[in-house]
Design a protein around this motif. Structure first.
Motif, PDB file in Angstrom:
ATOM      1  N   ASP A  62     -26.750  10.156  -2.780  1.00 47.98           N
ATOM      2  CA  ASP A  62     -27.432   9.093  -3.513  1.00 47.98           C
ATOM      3  C   ASP A  62     -28.845   8.874  -3.018  1.00 47.98           C
ATOM      4  OD1 ASP A  62     -24.654   6.799  -4.253  1.00 47.98           O
ATOM      5  OD2 ASP A  62     -25.230   8.757  -5.003  1.00 47.98           O
ATOM      6  N   VAL A  87     -15.819  10.998  -4.875  1.00 46.17           N
ATOM      7  CA  VAL A  87     -16.941  10.478  -4.080  1.00 46.17           C
ATOM      8  C   VAL A  87     -17.068   8.966  -4.256  1.00 46.17           C
ATOM      9  CG1 VAL A  87     -19.468  10.458  -3.921  1.00 46.17           C
ATOM     10  CG2 VAL A  87     -18.242  12.628  -4.009  1.00 46.17           C
ATOM     11  N   GLY A 138     -17.396   9.105   3.147  1.00 46.63           N
ATOM     12  CA  GLY A 138     -17.944   8.220   2.107  1.00 46.63           C
ATOM     13  C   GLY A 138     -19.353   7.789   2.428  1.00 46.63           C
ATOM     14  N   ARG A 139     -19.553   7.390   3.679  1.00 44.76           N
ATOM     15  CA  ARG A 139     -20.895   6.936   4.068  1.00 44.76           C
ATOM     16  C   ARG A 139     -21.896   8.082   4.049  1.00 44.76           C
ATOM     17  NH1 ARG A 139     -18.379   3.175   8.287  1.00 44.76           N
ATOM     18  NH2 ARG A 139     -17.967   1.410   6.953  1.00 44.76           N
ATOM     19  N   LEU A 159     -12.318   9.687   6.097  1.00 42.69           N
ATOM     20  CA  LEU A 159     -12.678   9.395   4.711  1.00 42.69           C
ATOM     21  C   LEU A 159     -13.808   8.385   4.651  1.00 42.69           C
ATOM     22  CD1 LEU A 159      -9.222   9.195   2.913  1.00 42.69           C
ATOM     23  CD2 LEU A 159     -10.922  10.990   2.741  1.00 42.69           C
ATOM     24  N   GLN A 160     -13.739   7.384   5.509  1.00 43.98           N
ATOM     25  CA  GLN A 160     -14.822   6.394   5.513  1.00 43.98           C
ATOM     26  C   GLN A 160     -16.131   7.023   5.917  1.00 43.98           C
ATOM     27  OE1 GLN A 160     -12.999   3.335   7.990  1.00 43.98           O
ATOM     28  NE2 GLN A 160     -13.073   1.953   6.262  1.00 43.98           N
ATOM     29  N   TYR A 175      -8.667  -0.321  -1.095  1.00 44.51           N
ATOM     30  CA  TYR A 175      -7.836  -1.519  -0.930  1.00 44.51           C
ATOM     31  C   TYR A 175      -8.749  -2.721  -0.917  1.00 44.51           C
ATOM     32  CZ  TYR A 175      -9.255  -1.218   3.963  1.00 44.51           C
ATOM     33  OH  TYR A 175      -9.977  -1.149   5.107  1.00 44.51           O
ATOM     34  N   HIS A 189     -24.636   8.213 -12.001  1.00 48.67           N
ATOM     35  CA  HIS A 189     -23.909   7.104 -11.378  1.00 48.67           C
ATOM     36  C   HIS A 189     -24.843   6.210 -10.574  1.00 48.67           C
ATOM     37  CE1 HIS A 189     -24.461   9.691  -7.926  1.00 48.67           C
ATOM     38  NE2 HIS A 189     -24.098   8.691  -7.153  1.00 48.67           N
ATOM     39  N   TYR A 190     -25.950   6.777 -10.129  1.00 51.54           N
ATOM     40  CA  TYR A 190     -26.771   6.057  -9.157  1.00 51.54           C
ATOM     41  C   TYR A 190     -27.408   4.812  -9.749  1.00 51.54           C
ATOM     42  CZ  TYR A 190     -29.992   5.238  -5.346  1.00 51.54           C
ATOM     43  OH  TYR A 190     -30.694   4.670  -4.327  1.00 51.54           O
ATOM     44  N   TRP A 207     -22.030  11.743 -11.862  1.00 49.63           N
ATOM     45  CA  TRP A 207     -23.215  12.265 -11.179  1.00 49.63           C
ATOM     46  C   TRP A 207     -24.041  13.072 -12.164  1.00 49.63           C
ATOM     47  CZ3 TRP A 207     -25.772  16.702  -9.950  1.00 49.63           C
ATOM     48  CH2 TRP A 207     -26.678  16.623  -8.881  1.00 49.63           C
ATOM     49  N   PRO A 208     -25.354  12.988 -12.198  1.00 48.24           N
ATOM     50  CA  PRO A 208     -26.204  12.130 -11.375  1.00 48.24           C
ATOM     51  C   PRO A 208     -26.541  10.779 -11.978  1.00 48.24           C
ATOM     52  CG  PRO A 208     -27.577  13.603 -12.631  1.00 48.24           C
ATOM     53  CD  PRO A 208     -26.160  13.858 -13.076  1.00 48.24           C
ATOM     54  N   TYR A 215       0.847  -1.200   0.000  1.00 47.53           N
ATOM     55  CA  TYR A 215       0.000   0.000   0.000  1.00 47.53           C
ATOM     56  C   TYR A 215       0.875   1.240   0.000  1.00 47.53           C
ATOM     57  CZ  TYR A 215      -4.025   2.851   1.278  1.00 47.53           C
ATOM     58  OH  TYR A 215      -5.020   3.778   1.298  1.00 47.53           O
ATOM     59  N   HIS A 253      -6.553   6.193  -5.663  1.00 51.42           N
ATOM     60  CA  HIS A 253      -5.825   5.002  -5.222  1.00 51.42           C
ATOM     61  C   HIS A 253      -6.016   4.717  -3.744  1.00 51.42           C
ATOM     62  CE1 HIS A 253      -4.096   4.986  -9.104  1.00 51.42           C
ATOM     63  NE2 HIS A 253      -3.651   6.190  -8.972  1.00 51.42           N
ATOM     64  N   LEU A 254      -7.093   5.206  -3.186  1.00 53.82           N
ATOM     65  CA  LEU A 254      -7.279   4.993  -1.762  1.00 53.82           C
ATOM     66  C   LEU A 254      -7.991   3.696  -1.421  1.00 53.82           C
ATOM     67  CD1 LEU A 254      -8.276   8.524  -0.458  1.00 53.82           C
ATOM     68  CD2 LEU A 254      -6.147   7.326  -0.131  1.00 53.82           C
ATOM     69  N   LEU A 300     -14.356   7.234  -2.467  1.00 47.68           N
ATOM     70  CA  LEU A 300     -14.591   7.215  -1.019  1.00 47.68           C
ATOM     71  C   LEU A 300     -15.663   6.208  -0.646  1.00 47.68           C
ATOM     72  CD1 LEU A 300     -14.490  11.014  -0.157  1.00 47.68           C
ATOM     73  CD2 LEU A 300     -12.839   9.280   0.481  1.00 47.68           C
ATOM     74  N   ILE A 301     -16.727   6.191  -1.425  1.00 45.97           N
ATOM     75  CA  ILE A 301     -17.802   5.241  -1.126  1.00 45.97           C
ATOM     76  C   ILE A 301     -17.278   3.820  -1.300  1.00 45.97           C
ATOM     77  CG2 ILE A 301     -20.089   4.425  -1.812  1.00 45.97           C
ATOM     78  CD1 ILE A 301     -20.779   7.263  -2.658  1.00 45.97           C
ATOM     79  N   LEU A 346     -30.960  12.044  -4.699  1.00 42.70           N
ATOM     80  CA  LEU A 346     -31.357  11.434  -5.966  1.00 42.70           C
ATOM     81  C   LEU A 346     -32.588  10.566  -5.809  1.00 42.70           C
ATOM     82  CD1 LEU A 346     -27.996  10.480  -7.675  1.00 42.70           C
ATOM     83  CD2 LEU A 346     -29.644  12.148  -8.415  1.00 42.70           C
ATOM     84  N   LEU A 398       1.642   3.989  -3.221  1.00 40.02           N
ATOM     85  CA  LEU A 398       1.519   5.440  -3.127  1.00 40.02           C
ATOM     86  C   LEU A 398       2.831   6.100  -3.539  1.00 40.02           C
ATOM     87  CD1 LEU A 398      -0.556   5.985   0.114  1.00 40.02           C
ATOM     88  CD2 LEU A 398      -1.203   6.558  -2.205  1.00 40.02           C
ATOM     89  N   PHE A 401     -14.304   2.891  -0.934  1.00 38.56           N
ATOM     90  CA  PHE A 401     -13.375   2.679   0.165  1.00 38.56           C
ATOM     91  C   PHE A 401     -14.102   2.196   1.411  1.00 38.56           C
ATOM     92  CE2 PHE A 401      -9.320   3.122   1.927  1.00 38.56           C
ATOM     93  CZ  PHE A 401      -9.412   3.729   3.161  1.00 38.56           C
ATOM     94  N   SER A 402     -15.246   2.815   1.674  1.00 36.79           N
ATOM     95  CA  SER A 402     -15.950   2.476   2.907  1.00 36.79           C
ATOM     96  C   SER A 402     -16.877   1.280   2.744  1.00 36.79           C
ATOM     97  CB  SER A 402     -16.756   3.677   3.394  1.00 36.79           C
ATOM     98  OG  SER A 402     -17.719   4.037   2.420  1.00 36.79           O
ATOM     99  N   HIS A 403     -17.200   0.931   1.522  1.00 35.55           N
ATOM    100  CA  HIS A 403     -18.138  -0.167   1.267  1.00 35.55           C
ATOM    101  C   HIS A 403     -17.448  -1.495   1.510  1.00 35.55           C
ATOM    102  CE1 HIS A 403     -21.837  -1.625  -0.544  1.00 35.55           C
ATOM    103  NE2 HIS A 403     -22.193  -0.378  -0.762  1.00 35.55           N
ATOM    104  N   LEU A 458     -21.777  10.777   2.227  1.00 32.11           N
ATOM    105  CA  LEU A 458     -22.058  11.159   0.842  1.00 32.11           C
ATOM    106  C   LEU A 458     -23.043  10.192   0.212  1.00 32.11           C
ATOM    107  CD1 LEU A 458     -18.524  12.206  -0.345  1.00 32.11           C
ATOM    108  CD2 LEU A 458     -20.543  13.644  -0.296  1.00 32.11           C
ATOM    109  N   ARG A 459     -22.862   8.921   0.509  1.00 32.17           N
ATOM    110  CA  ARG A 459     -23.767   7.937  -0.079  1.00 32.17           C
ATOM    111  C   ARG A 459     -25.183   8.163   0.419  1.00 32.17           C
ATOM    112  NH1 ARG A 459     -25.404   2.590   0.687  1.00 32.17           N
ATOM    113  NH2 ARG A 459     -26.110   1.796  -1.283  1.00 32.17           N
TER     114      ARG A 459
END
Lengths: 538, 472, 466
Positions: A483, C290, A475-476, A471-472, C421, C231-232, C228-229, A153, C418-419, C293-294, A487, A157, C296-298, A478-479
Motif C-alpha cells: 500500500d 491480504v 499483514g503489517r 500473520l500479524q 476477530y 483497494h487503497y 488491488w490496486p 472462535y 475468517h481469521l 490479514l491487514i 502504490l 472454524l 486482522f493486525s489493524h 504487506l500494508r
C-alpha cells in the motif's frame, strides 16, 4: 407424538429461558420436566408416534426435507440424550452453585432439541443448521467472557470446516442428502482433504488435544455450566457428527491413524492434566478430555459401539464429574494428595484396560467411594472429612449416594464380564490402599514441575506464536510495502509529480505575455505549415 | 428595392439603438447605470423579434438568413440579454457608469449578426474584425492607467488579427475576383491546381477566427483578458462571442472553403488536442476563478473542434450540442459569480470563497450543479453534450481522440474538485454580502431549463437538428 | 397483483426526490436539532420499503428475468430508450440498501452536525442507487453509475472526517475514470450493434475492439470494488469515517461494481478475456487474503469492518464470474442479509466508539454492563460470520460449492477470511468503571426488528411473495 414432543420441548426451553428470574422461580421448570417425561415415554414406545417431516422452502430453487424422526439406530441414543438431559436439568435446578437456573436450563433444553435435530438429519443443511445453532446456544450459556471468545472462535472454524466439506460434496454431487458410504468411495475428489477436515471439525468440537484450550478456559464457569457444556453440549455434538458422517472417514486411508493418534494422546494428556492440576474445575475439564479421548479410542478400535453403552458411560462420566466437583470441594487440603494418588492409579489401570473401557469409570467411581469411606474411617483428618460430609447439603448427600449407586449399577450391568476382573481387583485394590496412605506418585509429579506445563495454556501460546503472530507481521509488512511503498510512493506519486511538472511548464510558458504570444503564434504557424506540407505538397 | 433590405431591419434597430444611446449619453445628464440597460434591452428585444420574423430573408448576395443563422442569432440575443440583466445589478450596486458596456453590447450584436448572416467574406471580415477590435472598449472599462499596457497589447493583437483576416480576404479577391461564398466554393472546386496563395488566404482567415475563439495555441490572450477585466465583460466574453465564431467558422468552411478543408482537418485536430490539454492543465494551474473557467473553456472549445471536423450533419449536431451545453453551464457559473460578493467587492480568487457553502448554500449548490454539468456527469445537461461528442467520435472510429478527451477531462475535473473542496470543505474566511434576487432568478431559470432539457431532450434536439442542417 | 405495476417503479424513484425536497425546506432550530429532517429521511425510506413490498407482491418468485418494466424514450437521434425493470435479484438488493440506509439514519439520531446536509445527500444517493439497480438498458445503467459519485463525494468530504484532500480527490477521480471508461465501452457497443444488457454477450466485435470494450467494462466495475490496486483509495477513505450513515453509504458503493459485473458479464466469457479472468481471480484471492490479514493486525475496528466487507465483496465477485447463472439468486439472498447485518454492526460500533471517546475510556470490558448492546452486537457478529441466523448461511454455502467445484485451491483461501476477530472481547479483567451506556430505546427497537428480519431471512427472505 414426536411432533408434539419436539415442539413442546422447544417451547418449554424458550419459556424457561425467557422467564423472569424473580417470579415463580423453579415452577418455570415444570413444563420442561413434563416435556422431557413425555418425550422419554414416546421414545420408549409407550405409545406410537407418527413420523415428523416438513418441506422447508429454503430458497426459490431449493426445497429441503426437515426430518425429525428417530430411526431405530438413533432412537436409543435420542432416548439416552433425553434422560441425561433430564438429569442435567434436575441437577442445575437443585444445585446451590447456579444462580441463573432458568436461563441455563432453558438453553440446555434448546440444546437438546438441536442435538436431536442433528441426530435425525438426513441432509446436510439440517445437520449444519443444527450444529451452527447449537454453537450459538452454548455461546449464550457461557457467562464468562474469556471462555466465550475462545470457544466461539474455535467453533466458528469447526463450522466452516463442516460447511467446506458440504460445499465440496454439494459441488460434486449436487445433492444434499447424506448418503451411505458406497457413494463416497467410488468417484469422489479430494477424499483425503474431506476426511481430514471432518476429523479436524470433530476434534475441535470435542476438545481433543491441541483443541482443548477453549474448554480449559471454561474452568472459570461454575460446575453446572461446566459439566453441561463438557458432556451434553458441543463435544456431544461432535460425537453426533461423527456418528452420522463416519462413512466419510472410510474414503481416506489417513482417517483411522489420525483418529487413533489423537485419541490416545488426548487420553494421556487429559490424564496427566487431571492428575497434576490443583484447580478443581480444570480437573473436571481434563476428565472430560479423557472421556472423549476414550470414546474416540473405542470408535477407532472397536468394530461397533452400541448407543446404550455410549449413553451409560456418558452419563457415568457426567455424574462422575459432578461428584468430583462436589467431593473435592469438601475435602481438606491434606487429603488432596491422596485423592490424586487414587486418580493416578485409576488412570494407570485404565491404560491397561482400554479394551474394557467401560469398566474404567466403574473403577473410578468405586475408587472415589472407597476414598470417602477410607477417610471416614481414619483419624483426625477423617474427622474433618466426616464433619464436612455431614455438613453437606441434603441434596448433595443424596447426589453422592446416587453417584455411588449409579456406578455400582454400571458395574453390575457388566456383570457377565465381572468375574474376569475379580482377580484383577484382588491385586489392584491393596495397591490402591497403600498408595492412598503414602501418595508417592503425586509427590514425584509435583517435584518434576509438571504442574507448570499443565497450568500454562500451551496450545493457545503455540497458536498465537506460530500462526497468529506471523500473520500479524505479514499483514503489517504487506500494508507497508504494497500500500504505502508501492502504490502511494511509487504509482500515485508519479502521477502527481507528472501533473505538477506539466503545471510548472505551463506556468513558465505563460509567464511573459509578449514572449508567449510570439511563441504560441509561431507554433500555430508551424503546425499549419507542417499540415500543409504533409497534406498538399507531399 | 427597399424590400430587398428588409432583412436588415434587426441590424438597423441595433444601429438605431447605438445612436439613441449616444444621444442620451451626450444630451441627458441625469443618467443612471440602469438607463442604458433599459435602453439596450428594448433594442435587443425588438431586434430579436425582427430576427425571428425575417429568419429566411436574404439581403442581396452579402447576407443570407436561414434557420441556421437565425438559431445562432437568437442564442446570441438571448445570452446577451442575460448578461446585460446581470451586469445591470453590478453597475447599479457600484453606481458606476454603464454606457460603454451597453453600447458595446449593441455594437457587438450588430457585428456578430452581420458576420453570422454573411454570405460574403467582406461582411464577415467587417463584422468579426470590428467586434474583435471593438472589444478593446470593453476591456478598457474601469481600468486604471497602470493597466493600459495590457490594453495596448490587446489593441495590437486585435489589429494584427484583423489585418490577417483582411489579407486573406484580399488574397482571395485578388485571385478569384469574388468574395461570395458560393462563387468562391465553385472557384476552388473547379481549379485543379490550387496554389499556395489560396491555401495561405484560407489559413489566414480561418486561423484568425480560431484566434478570436481562443483556440490553442492561439489562446494566449484570452485568459489574461478575462482574468483582468470587470465581471460583466468577463462573463460576456466567455459566453456570447463563441456562438458567433462557431457559426461563422462552420458556415464558411461548408459553403466557401470546403475544397480546402482536406489538409486543414489535421490542423483542426492538432489545435483541438492542444486546446484540450492546455485547457485542462491551465485550469489546474490557476487560482483566479475566471481564469480557471477561461482555461476550462479552452478545453470545451477543443472538444468542440475535435467533434466538428470533418464536418457532416452528425458532427455538426454533436459539436453544437456540446457547445450549447457548455455555454449554458458557464453562463450559470458566471451568474453565481455575481452572487459571490464580500464588502461590495466581487470575489474572484479561490481563497476568497472558502466555506461559502455554509452561508450561501443555494448558490453553492447551483455552482456545484453547473460544474458537474461541465464535467459531463449525468444526470445533468452536460451529459447530453458529452454523449453527443463521444458518440460522434465512436461513429467516426476515432478512439485515440476519445481517449485523449476522457483523460483530459479527468485532469480538468481535478481543477473543479479544488473549487468544490474550497467551497464546501474549507472553513469560511469571509462574510458574504446579500445576493440580489435577480441572481437567484437567473440561476433558478437556468437550472430549470437544464432540467427540462435533460429530462426530455428529444423534441429540442430534433428541432435544432433541422435548423442546423440548413447550413449545408 | 396490481394492474399497471410499472407505476410503482416511477413512485419508487419519485419518493426520494420528494423526500429531498421536504428535507430541504424543513425548518431546523436548536430545539429540534436536526430531528425534523431526520424524520423526513426515515419516513421517505420507510415509504419506499412499503412500495418495495408492493412490487414484491407483483413478482413471480423463482423467475430470473425482468418482470416489471417501464420504458421511456429519451432521444430520437441517436435512438436511446431508457428501460427500468425489476427482478427478484434487484428487488433484494434495493430492499437491502434501503434497510441499511434506514439503520444508518437511526444511527445518526443524536447527530447534530449538518444533519440537513447529511439527510439530503443520503437520500440523493439512495435515489441514484435505486435508479442503478432498476436500470435495464445501457445508458440508464451508466447514468446512475456515475451520478451516484457526487452525493457520495460530498458526504465523504463534508461529513467523513477525511482530513487529507488528496484522498478525496483520488476517491472521485478513480471512480470518474472508471465511469468514463464504461461510458466509452457502452457507446462502442451501442453504436456497433444496438444491444441491451441481456444481449451484451452476443455482440460480435473485432479482436481489438473486444479488448478495449471488455477491458474498459472490467476496469470500470473493478475500480469500485476494493481489489488491488483499487483497494487503497477505498481503504484510505473508509478508515477515517466515523459517521455511521456515511460509512454505510461509502461501503455500499462496491456493491455497484459487483452488481455491474453480474449484469454485464455473459455466461460464457469472451475468448479474448479468458486468460485475464484467471489473473483477475488470482488477484482477487490475494487481495482477499491480504485485506483479511491487514484487518486482522489493524487495531481500528472500522478497518476491521471494512476488511470484512471487502472479503465478502470479493467472494460475491468470484461467484459472479463463474460460468453459471445458477448462483445469481444465492448471491442476491446472501447480499440481502449481509448488507443489513453490516449496517447494524456499524451503527452499534459507532455508538460504542462515540461513547468511549466521550467518556475517555479504554476498550477493555467496555460492554460489560451494556447488556443489550452486547447481546445485539453478539447476534449480529455471529450472523455476520455466517451462522444459521440469516440467509447468508445457506446461500454462502451454495456460493462456496460453486467456487469449490471449479477450483479447490483458490476456494480454500476463502476460508482464511475468517481469521479476523473483534477487539471488544479481550480476555483481561475490565476496570471497574470502564463501562458505557446502552444504545437508546428507538435504536434498540429498530435493531430488534432487524434481528427479526434477519432470522426471517433465514427461513425465507421473500416470505411475502407467493
Amino acid at each position: 407424538m414426536a411432533t408434539n414432543f419436539i415442539f413442546i420441548l422447544l417451547l418449554s426451553g424458550i419459556l424457561c429461558f425467557s422467564a423472569p428470574k424473580k417470579q415463580l422461580g423453579w415452577m418455570w421448570h415444570l413444563p420442561i420436566f413434563g416435556a422431557l417425561i413425555y418425550g422419554i415415554a414416546a421414545l420408549s414406545d409407550c405409545f406410537p408416534y407418527p413420523d415428523f417431516a416438513v418441506v422447508w422452502e429454503a430458497m426459490p430453487n431449493l426445497s429441503v426435507l426437515l426430518n425429525i424422526t428417530p430411526v431405530a439406530q438413533t432412537k436409543e441414543l435420542a432416548l439416552g440424550i433425553l434422560i441425561l438431559g433430564a438429569v442435567c436439568v434436575f441437577h442445575n435446578l437443585v444445585s446451590a452453585d447456579e444462580q441463573d437456573k432458568n436461563t441455563l436450563n432453558g438453553l440446555a433444553v434448546i440444546n437438546i432439541v438441536l442435538l436431536l435435530i442433528a441426530l435425525c438429519s438426513t441432509n446436510y443443511f439440517q445437520l449444519l443448521a443444527a450444529v451452527g445453532m447449537a454453537d450459538v446456544v452454548v455461546y449464550g450459556a457461557i457467562n464468562k467472557y474469556e471462555a466465550k471468545r475462545q470457544y466461539i472462535y474455535g467453533n466458528f472454524l469447526a463450522d466452516f470446516l463442516l460447511l467446506n466439506i458440504f460445499a465440496i460434496i454439494l459441488g460434486q454431487h449436487a445433492n444434499i442428502e447424506i448418503v451411505s458410504s458406497g457413494a463416497y468411495s467410488t468417484d469422489w475428489h479430494h477424499r483425503d482433504y474431506i476426511a481430514i477436515i471432518l476429523l479436524l471439525c470433530i476434534f475441535i468440537k470435542s476438545g481433543t488435544i491441541l483443541f482443548h484450550s477453549a474448554y480449559q478456559k471454561m474452568s472459570k464457569l461454575n460446575a453446572n455450566r461446566l459439566n453441561f457444556i463438557l458432556f451434553l453440549a458441543t463435544p456431544l455434538m461432535g460425537a453426533v457428527i461423527l456418528s452420522i458422517l463416519h462413512d466419510i472417514l472410510d474414503i481416506s486411508r489417513y482417517s483411522l491413524p489420525i483418529l487413533r493418534l489423537f485419541a490416545v494422546f488426548t487420553v494421556i494428556w487429559g490424564a496427566c492434566g487431571a492428575l497434576i492440576v490443583k484447580e478443581n474445575h480444570r480437573k473436571c475439564a481434563y476428565m472430560a478430555m479423557v472421556f472423549w479421548g476414550l470414546y474416540f479410542c473405542a470408535f477407532a478400535w472397536l468394530s461397533s459401539l452400541s448407543p446404550r453403552s455410549f449413553i451409560i458411560f456418558l452419563g457415568t462420566a457426567y455424574l462422575f464429574n459432578t461428584a468430583l466437583s462436589l467431593i473435592h470441594n469438601s475435602l481438606s487440603i491434606k487429603n488432596r494428595n491422596s485423592f490424586i494418588s487414587i486418580l493416578t492409579i485409576s488412570f494407570a489401570a485404565a491404560g491397561y484396560m482400554l479394551a474394557w473401557w467401560s469398566f474404567t469409570y466403574s473403577n473410578i467411581i468405586l475408587a472415589i467411594a472407597g476414598e470417602c469411606v477410607l477417610c471416614l474411617l481414619t483419624s483426625q483428618v477423617a474427622f474433618t472429612i466426616r464433619t464436612d460430609y455431614l455438613h453437606l447439603s441434603p441434596f448433595s448427600r443424596f447426589w453422592l449416594s446416587v453417584t455411588i449407586i449409579f456406578g455400582a449399577l454400571a458395574a453390575f450391568y457388566f456383570t457377565p464380564e465381572l468375574p474376569q476382573f475379580i482377580p484383577f481387583l484382588a491385586v489392584v485394590a491393596p495397591v490402591w490402599i497403600i498408595l492412598v496412605i503414602f501418595s508417592p506418585i503425586a509427590k514425584v509429579a509435583l517435584r518434576l514441575g509438571a504442574e507448570n506445563i499443565q497450568n500454562n495454556d500451551l496450545t493457545t501460546a503455540m497458536y498465537e506464536t506460530i500462526i497468529l503472530a506471523p500473520l500479524q507481521i505479514i499483514g503489517r509488512i504487506l500494508r507497508l510495502t504494497v500500500d504505502i511503498v508501492f502504490l502511494e510512493r511509487t504509482v500515485i506519486s508519479s502521477v502527481k509529480n507528472a501533473i505538477r511538472f506539466l503545471i510548472f511548464i505551463f506556468r513558465r510558458l505563460h509567464a511573459n505575455s509578449v514572449l508567449s504570444s510570439i511563441m504560441f503564434s509561431l507554433l500555430g504557424v508551424l503546425i499549419v505549415a507542417v499540415a500543409y506540407y504533409n497534406g498538399v505538397v507531399k | 428595392m427597399l424590400t430587398d433590405y428588409i432583412a436588415l431591419l434587426p441590424e438597423f434597430v441595433l444601429v438605431l439603438g447605438i445612436l439613441v444611446m449616444t444621444l442620451v449619453k451626450v444630451f441627458r445628464h441625469s443618467n443612471t447605470p440602469k438607463t442604458f440597460y433599459s435602453l439596450s434591452r428594448v433594442f435587443i428585444f425588438i431586434s430579436a423579434i425582427l430576427t425571428a420574423l425575417f429568419y429566411n430573408q436574404n439581403v442581396g448576395e452579402y447576407l443570407r438568413n436561414n434557420s441556421y443563422t437565425t438559431l445562432f442569432k437568437i442564442l446570441l440575443y438571448l445570452f446577451t440579454f442575460i448578461i446585460c440583466y446581470l451586469s445591470a445589478k453590478r453597475f447599479v450596486s457600484k453606481g458606476l457608469p454603464s454606457f460603454s458596456f451597453y453600447i458595446m453590447m449593441l455594437f457587438n450584436l450588430l457585428g456578430y449578426s452581420i458576420a453570422i448572416s454573411s454570405w460574403n467574406l467582406l461582411p464577415l471580415c467587417l463584422g468579426l474584425g470590428a467586434t474583435f477590435l471593438g472589444n478593446i472598449f470593453l476591456v478598457k472599462i474601469e481600468k486604471p492607467a497602470e493597466e493600459h499596457r495590457h490594453i495596448l497589447y490587446y489593441l495590437l493583437l486585435s489589429t494584427v488579427v484583423v489585418l490577417f483576416m483582411s489579407l486573406g480576404a484580399g488574397l482571395f479577391y485578388h485571385y478569384s475576383q469574388t468574395l461570395n461564398y458560393a462563387d468562391l466554393e465553385q472557384f476552388l472546386s473547379l481549379r485543379s491546381n490550387l496554389i499556395w496563395q489560396h491555401h495561405l488566404a484560407f489559413s489566414c482567415i480561418v486561423v484568425s477566427v480560431l484566434l478570436m475563439m481562443g483556440v490553442a495555441p492561439l489562446h494566449f490572450w484570452f485568459s489574461n483578458v478575462v482574468g483582468k477585466c470587470i465581471l460583466p465583460v468577463a462573463a460576456y466574453l466567455s459566453v456570447v462571442p463563441i456562438f458567433a465564431y462557431f457559426s461563422c467558422l462552420v458556415n464558411m468552411c461548408v459553403n466557401a472553403f470546403y475544397p480546402l478543408l482536406g489538409w486543414f482537418n489535421t490542423v483542426f485536430i492538432i489545435f483541438g488536442i492542444l486546446s484540450i490539454f492546455i485547457g485542462a492543465i491551465g485550469a489546474n494551474s490557476e487560482n483566479n476563478l475566471r481564469k480557471i473557467f477561461a482555461f476550462s473553456g479552452l478545453y470545451y472549445i477543443g472538444v468542440t473542434l475535435l467533434a466538428l471536423f470533418p464536418i457532416n450533419d452528425n458532427s455538426l449536431m454533436s459539436s453544437f450540442t456540446y457547445l450549447l451545453v457548455y455555454v449554458v453551464a458557464i453562463c450559470g457559473v458566471y451568474t453565481i459569480f455575481y452572487g459571490y460578493r464580500s464588502k461590495g467587492k466581487y470575489l474572484f480568487n479561490l481563497d476568497d470563497i472558502k466555506g461559502v457553502a455554509t452561508q450561501r448554500p443555494f448558490l453553492s449548490a447551483a455552482l456545484l450543479v453547473f460544474m458537474i454539468s461541465l464535467i459531463g456527469t449525468p444526470p445533468l445537461l452536460g451529459f447530453l453534450g458529452k454523449l453527443s461528442v463521444i458518440n460522434s467520435l465512436v461513429i467516426g472510429h476515432r478512439y485515440a481522440l476519445l481517449a485523449v478527451v476522457l483523460f483530459s477531462m479527468l485532469i480538468l475535473a481535478y481543477a473543479y474538485l479544488k473549487i468544490i473542496t474550497v467551497v464546501y470543505f474549507e472553513p469560511r474566511s469571509n462574510a458574504f454580502d446579500i445576493v440580489d434576487r435577480g441572481v437567484y432568478l437567473c440561476m433558478f431559470i437556468n437550472i430549470i431549463l437544464m432540467l427540462i432539457a435533460i429530462i426530455n431532450p428529444k423534441y429540442l434536439m430534433h428541432d435544432v437538428e433541422l435548423m442546423l442542417v440548413a447550413v449545408f | 397483483m396490481i394492474e399497471n405495476a410499472e407505476i410503482l417503479l416511477s413512485v419508487l424513484m419519485g419518493v426520494p426526490l420528494l423526500g429531498i425536497f421536504f428535507a430541504a425546506i424543513s425548518k431546523e432550530n436548536s430545539e429540534s436539532a436536526g430531528r425534523n429532517v431526520l424524520s423526513v429521511g426515515i419516513l421517505t425510506v420507510v415509504s419506499n420499503l412499503v412500495i418495495l413490498a408492493l412490487i414484491g407482491k407483483n413478482l413471480i418468485n423463482g423467475s430470473d428475468s425482468f418482470q416489471i418494466m417501464k420504458k421511456f424514450e429519451w432521444l430520437s437521434t441517436p435512438k436511446i430508450e431508457f428501460l427500468f425493470a425489476v427482478d427478484t435479484f434487484s428487488l433484494l438488493l434495493i430492499a437491502a440498501v434501503h434497510i441499511a440506509v434506514l439503520l444508518g439514519l437511526f444511527g445518526v439520531l443524536n447527530n447534530t452536525y449538518r444533519q440537513k446536509t447529511l439527510v439530503i445527500l443520503a437520500l440523493l444517493f439512495l435515489e441514484m442507487m435505486i435508479g442503478y439497480l432498476l436500470a435495464g438498458d445501457l445508458f440508464s445503467f451508466y447514468i446512475f453509475f456515475e451520478a451516484m459519485l457526487l452525493p457520495l463525494f460530498l458526504l465523504v468530504g463534508i461529513l467523513g472526517d477525511v482530513h487529507r484532500q488528496d484522498i478525496l480527490y483520488r476517491f472521485f477521480l478513480y471512480n470518474l475514470l472508471g465511469a468514463s471508461l464504461l461510458f466509452m465501452a457502452l457507446c462502442i457497443l451501442f453504436n456497433h450493434q444496438h444491444v441491451t444488457i441481456q444481449t451484451i454477450g452476443t455482440v460480435v466485435l473485432s479482436r481489438n475492439l473486444q479488448m478495449i470494450v471488455w477491458g474498459a467494462i472490467f476496469i470500470a466495475f473493478l475500480s469500485r470494488i476494493p481489489i488491488w490496486p483499487f483497494h487503497y483509495w477505498i481503504s484510505s477513505v473508509n478508515v477515517n469515517i466515523s459517521n455511521p450513515l456515511v460509512f454505510i453509504i461509502a461501503n455500499i458503493l462496491p456493491l455497484t461494481g459487483v452488481y455491474g459485473l453480474i449484469r454485464f458479464f455473459p455466461l460464457t466469457a469472451p475468448e479474448i478475456i479468458a486468460p485475464y479472468l484467471l489473473a483477475l481471480q488470482i488477484i482477487s484471492i490475494i487481495t482477499m487474503v491480504v485485506i483479511a490479514l491487514i484487518g486482522f493486525s489493524h487495531r481500528d475496528v472500522q478497518y476491521k469492518i471494512f476488511s470484512y466487507m471487502t472479503v465478502f465483496y470479493i467472494l460475491y465477485l468470484l461467484g459472479a464470474l463463474l460460468p453459471t447463472d445458477k448462483l445469481l439468486s444465492n448471491i442476491g439472498f446472501s447480499v440481502f442479509s449481509w448488507l443489513i447485518i453490516v449496517a447494524a454492526i456499524e451503527v452499534i460500533v459507532s455508538h460504542i466508539e462515540k461513547e468511549r471517546q466521550q467518556l475517555g475510556l479504554s476498550e477493555r470490558g467496555i460492554l460489560r454492563e451494556a447488556k443489550t448492546t452486547s447481546f445485539v452486537l453478539s447476534f449480529f457478529v455471529l450472523a455476520a460470520v455466517g451462522l444459521p441466523l440469516s440467509s447468508m448461511f445457506l446461500n454462502n454455502m451454495f456460493i462456496f460449492a460453486g467456487l469449490l467445484t471449479y477450483n479447490l485451491k483458490t476456494a480454500m483461501f476463502i476460508l482464511l477470511q475468517h481469521l479476523f476477530y473483534l477487539k471488544y472481547s479481550d480476555n483481561e479483567i475490565a476496570e471497574k468503571n470502564n463501562v458505557i451506556n446502552d444504545v437508546s430505546s428507538p435504536i434498540i427497537i429498530v435493531l430488534g426488528a432487524t434481528i427479526l428480519l434477519i432470522i426471517t431471512s433465514f427461513i425465507n427472505p421473500l416470505w411475502y411473495m407467493e
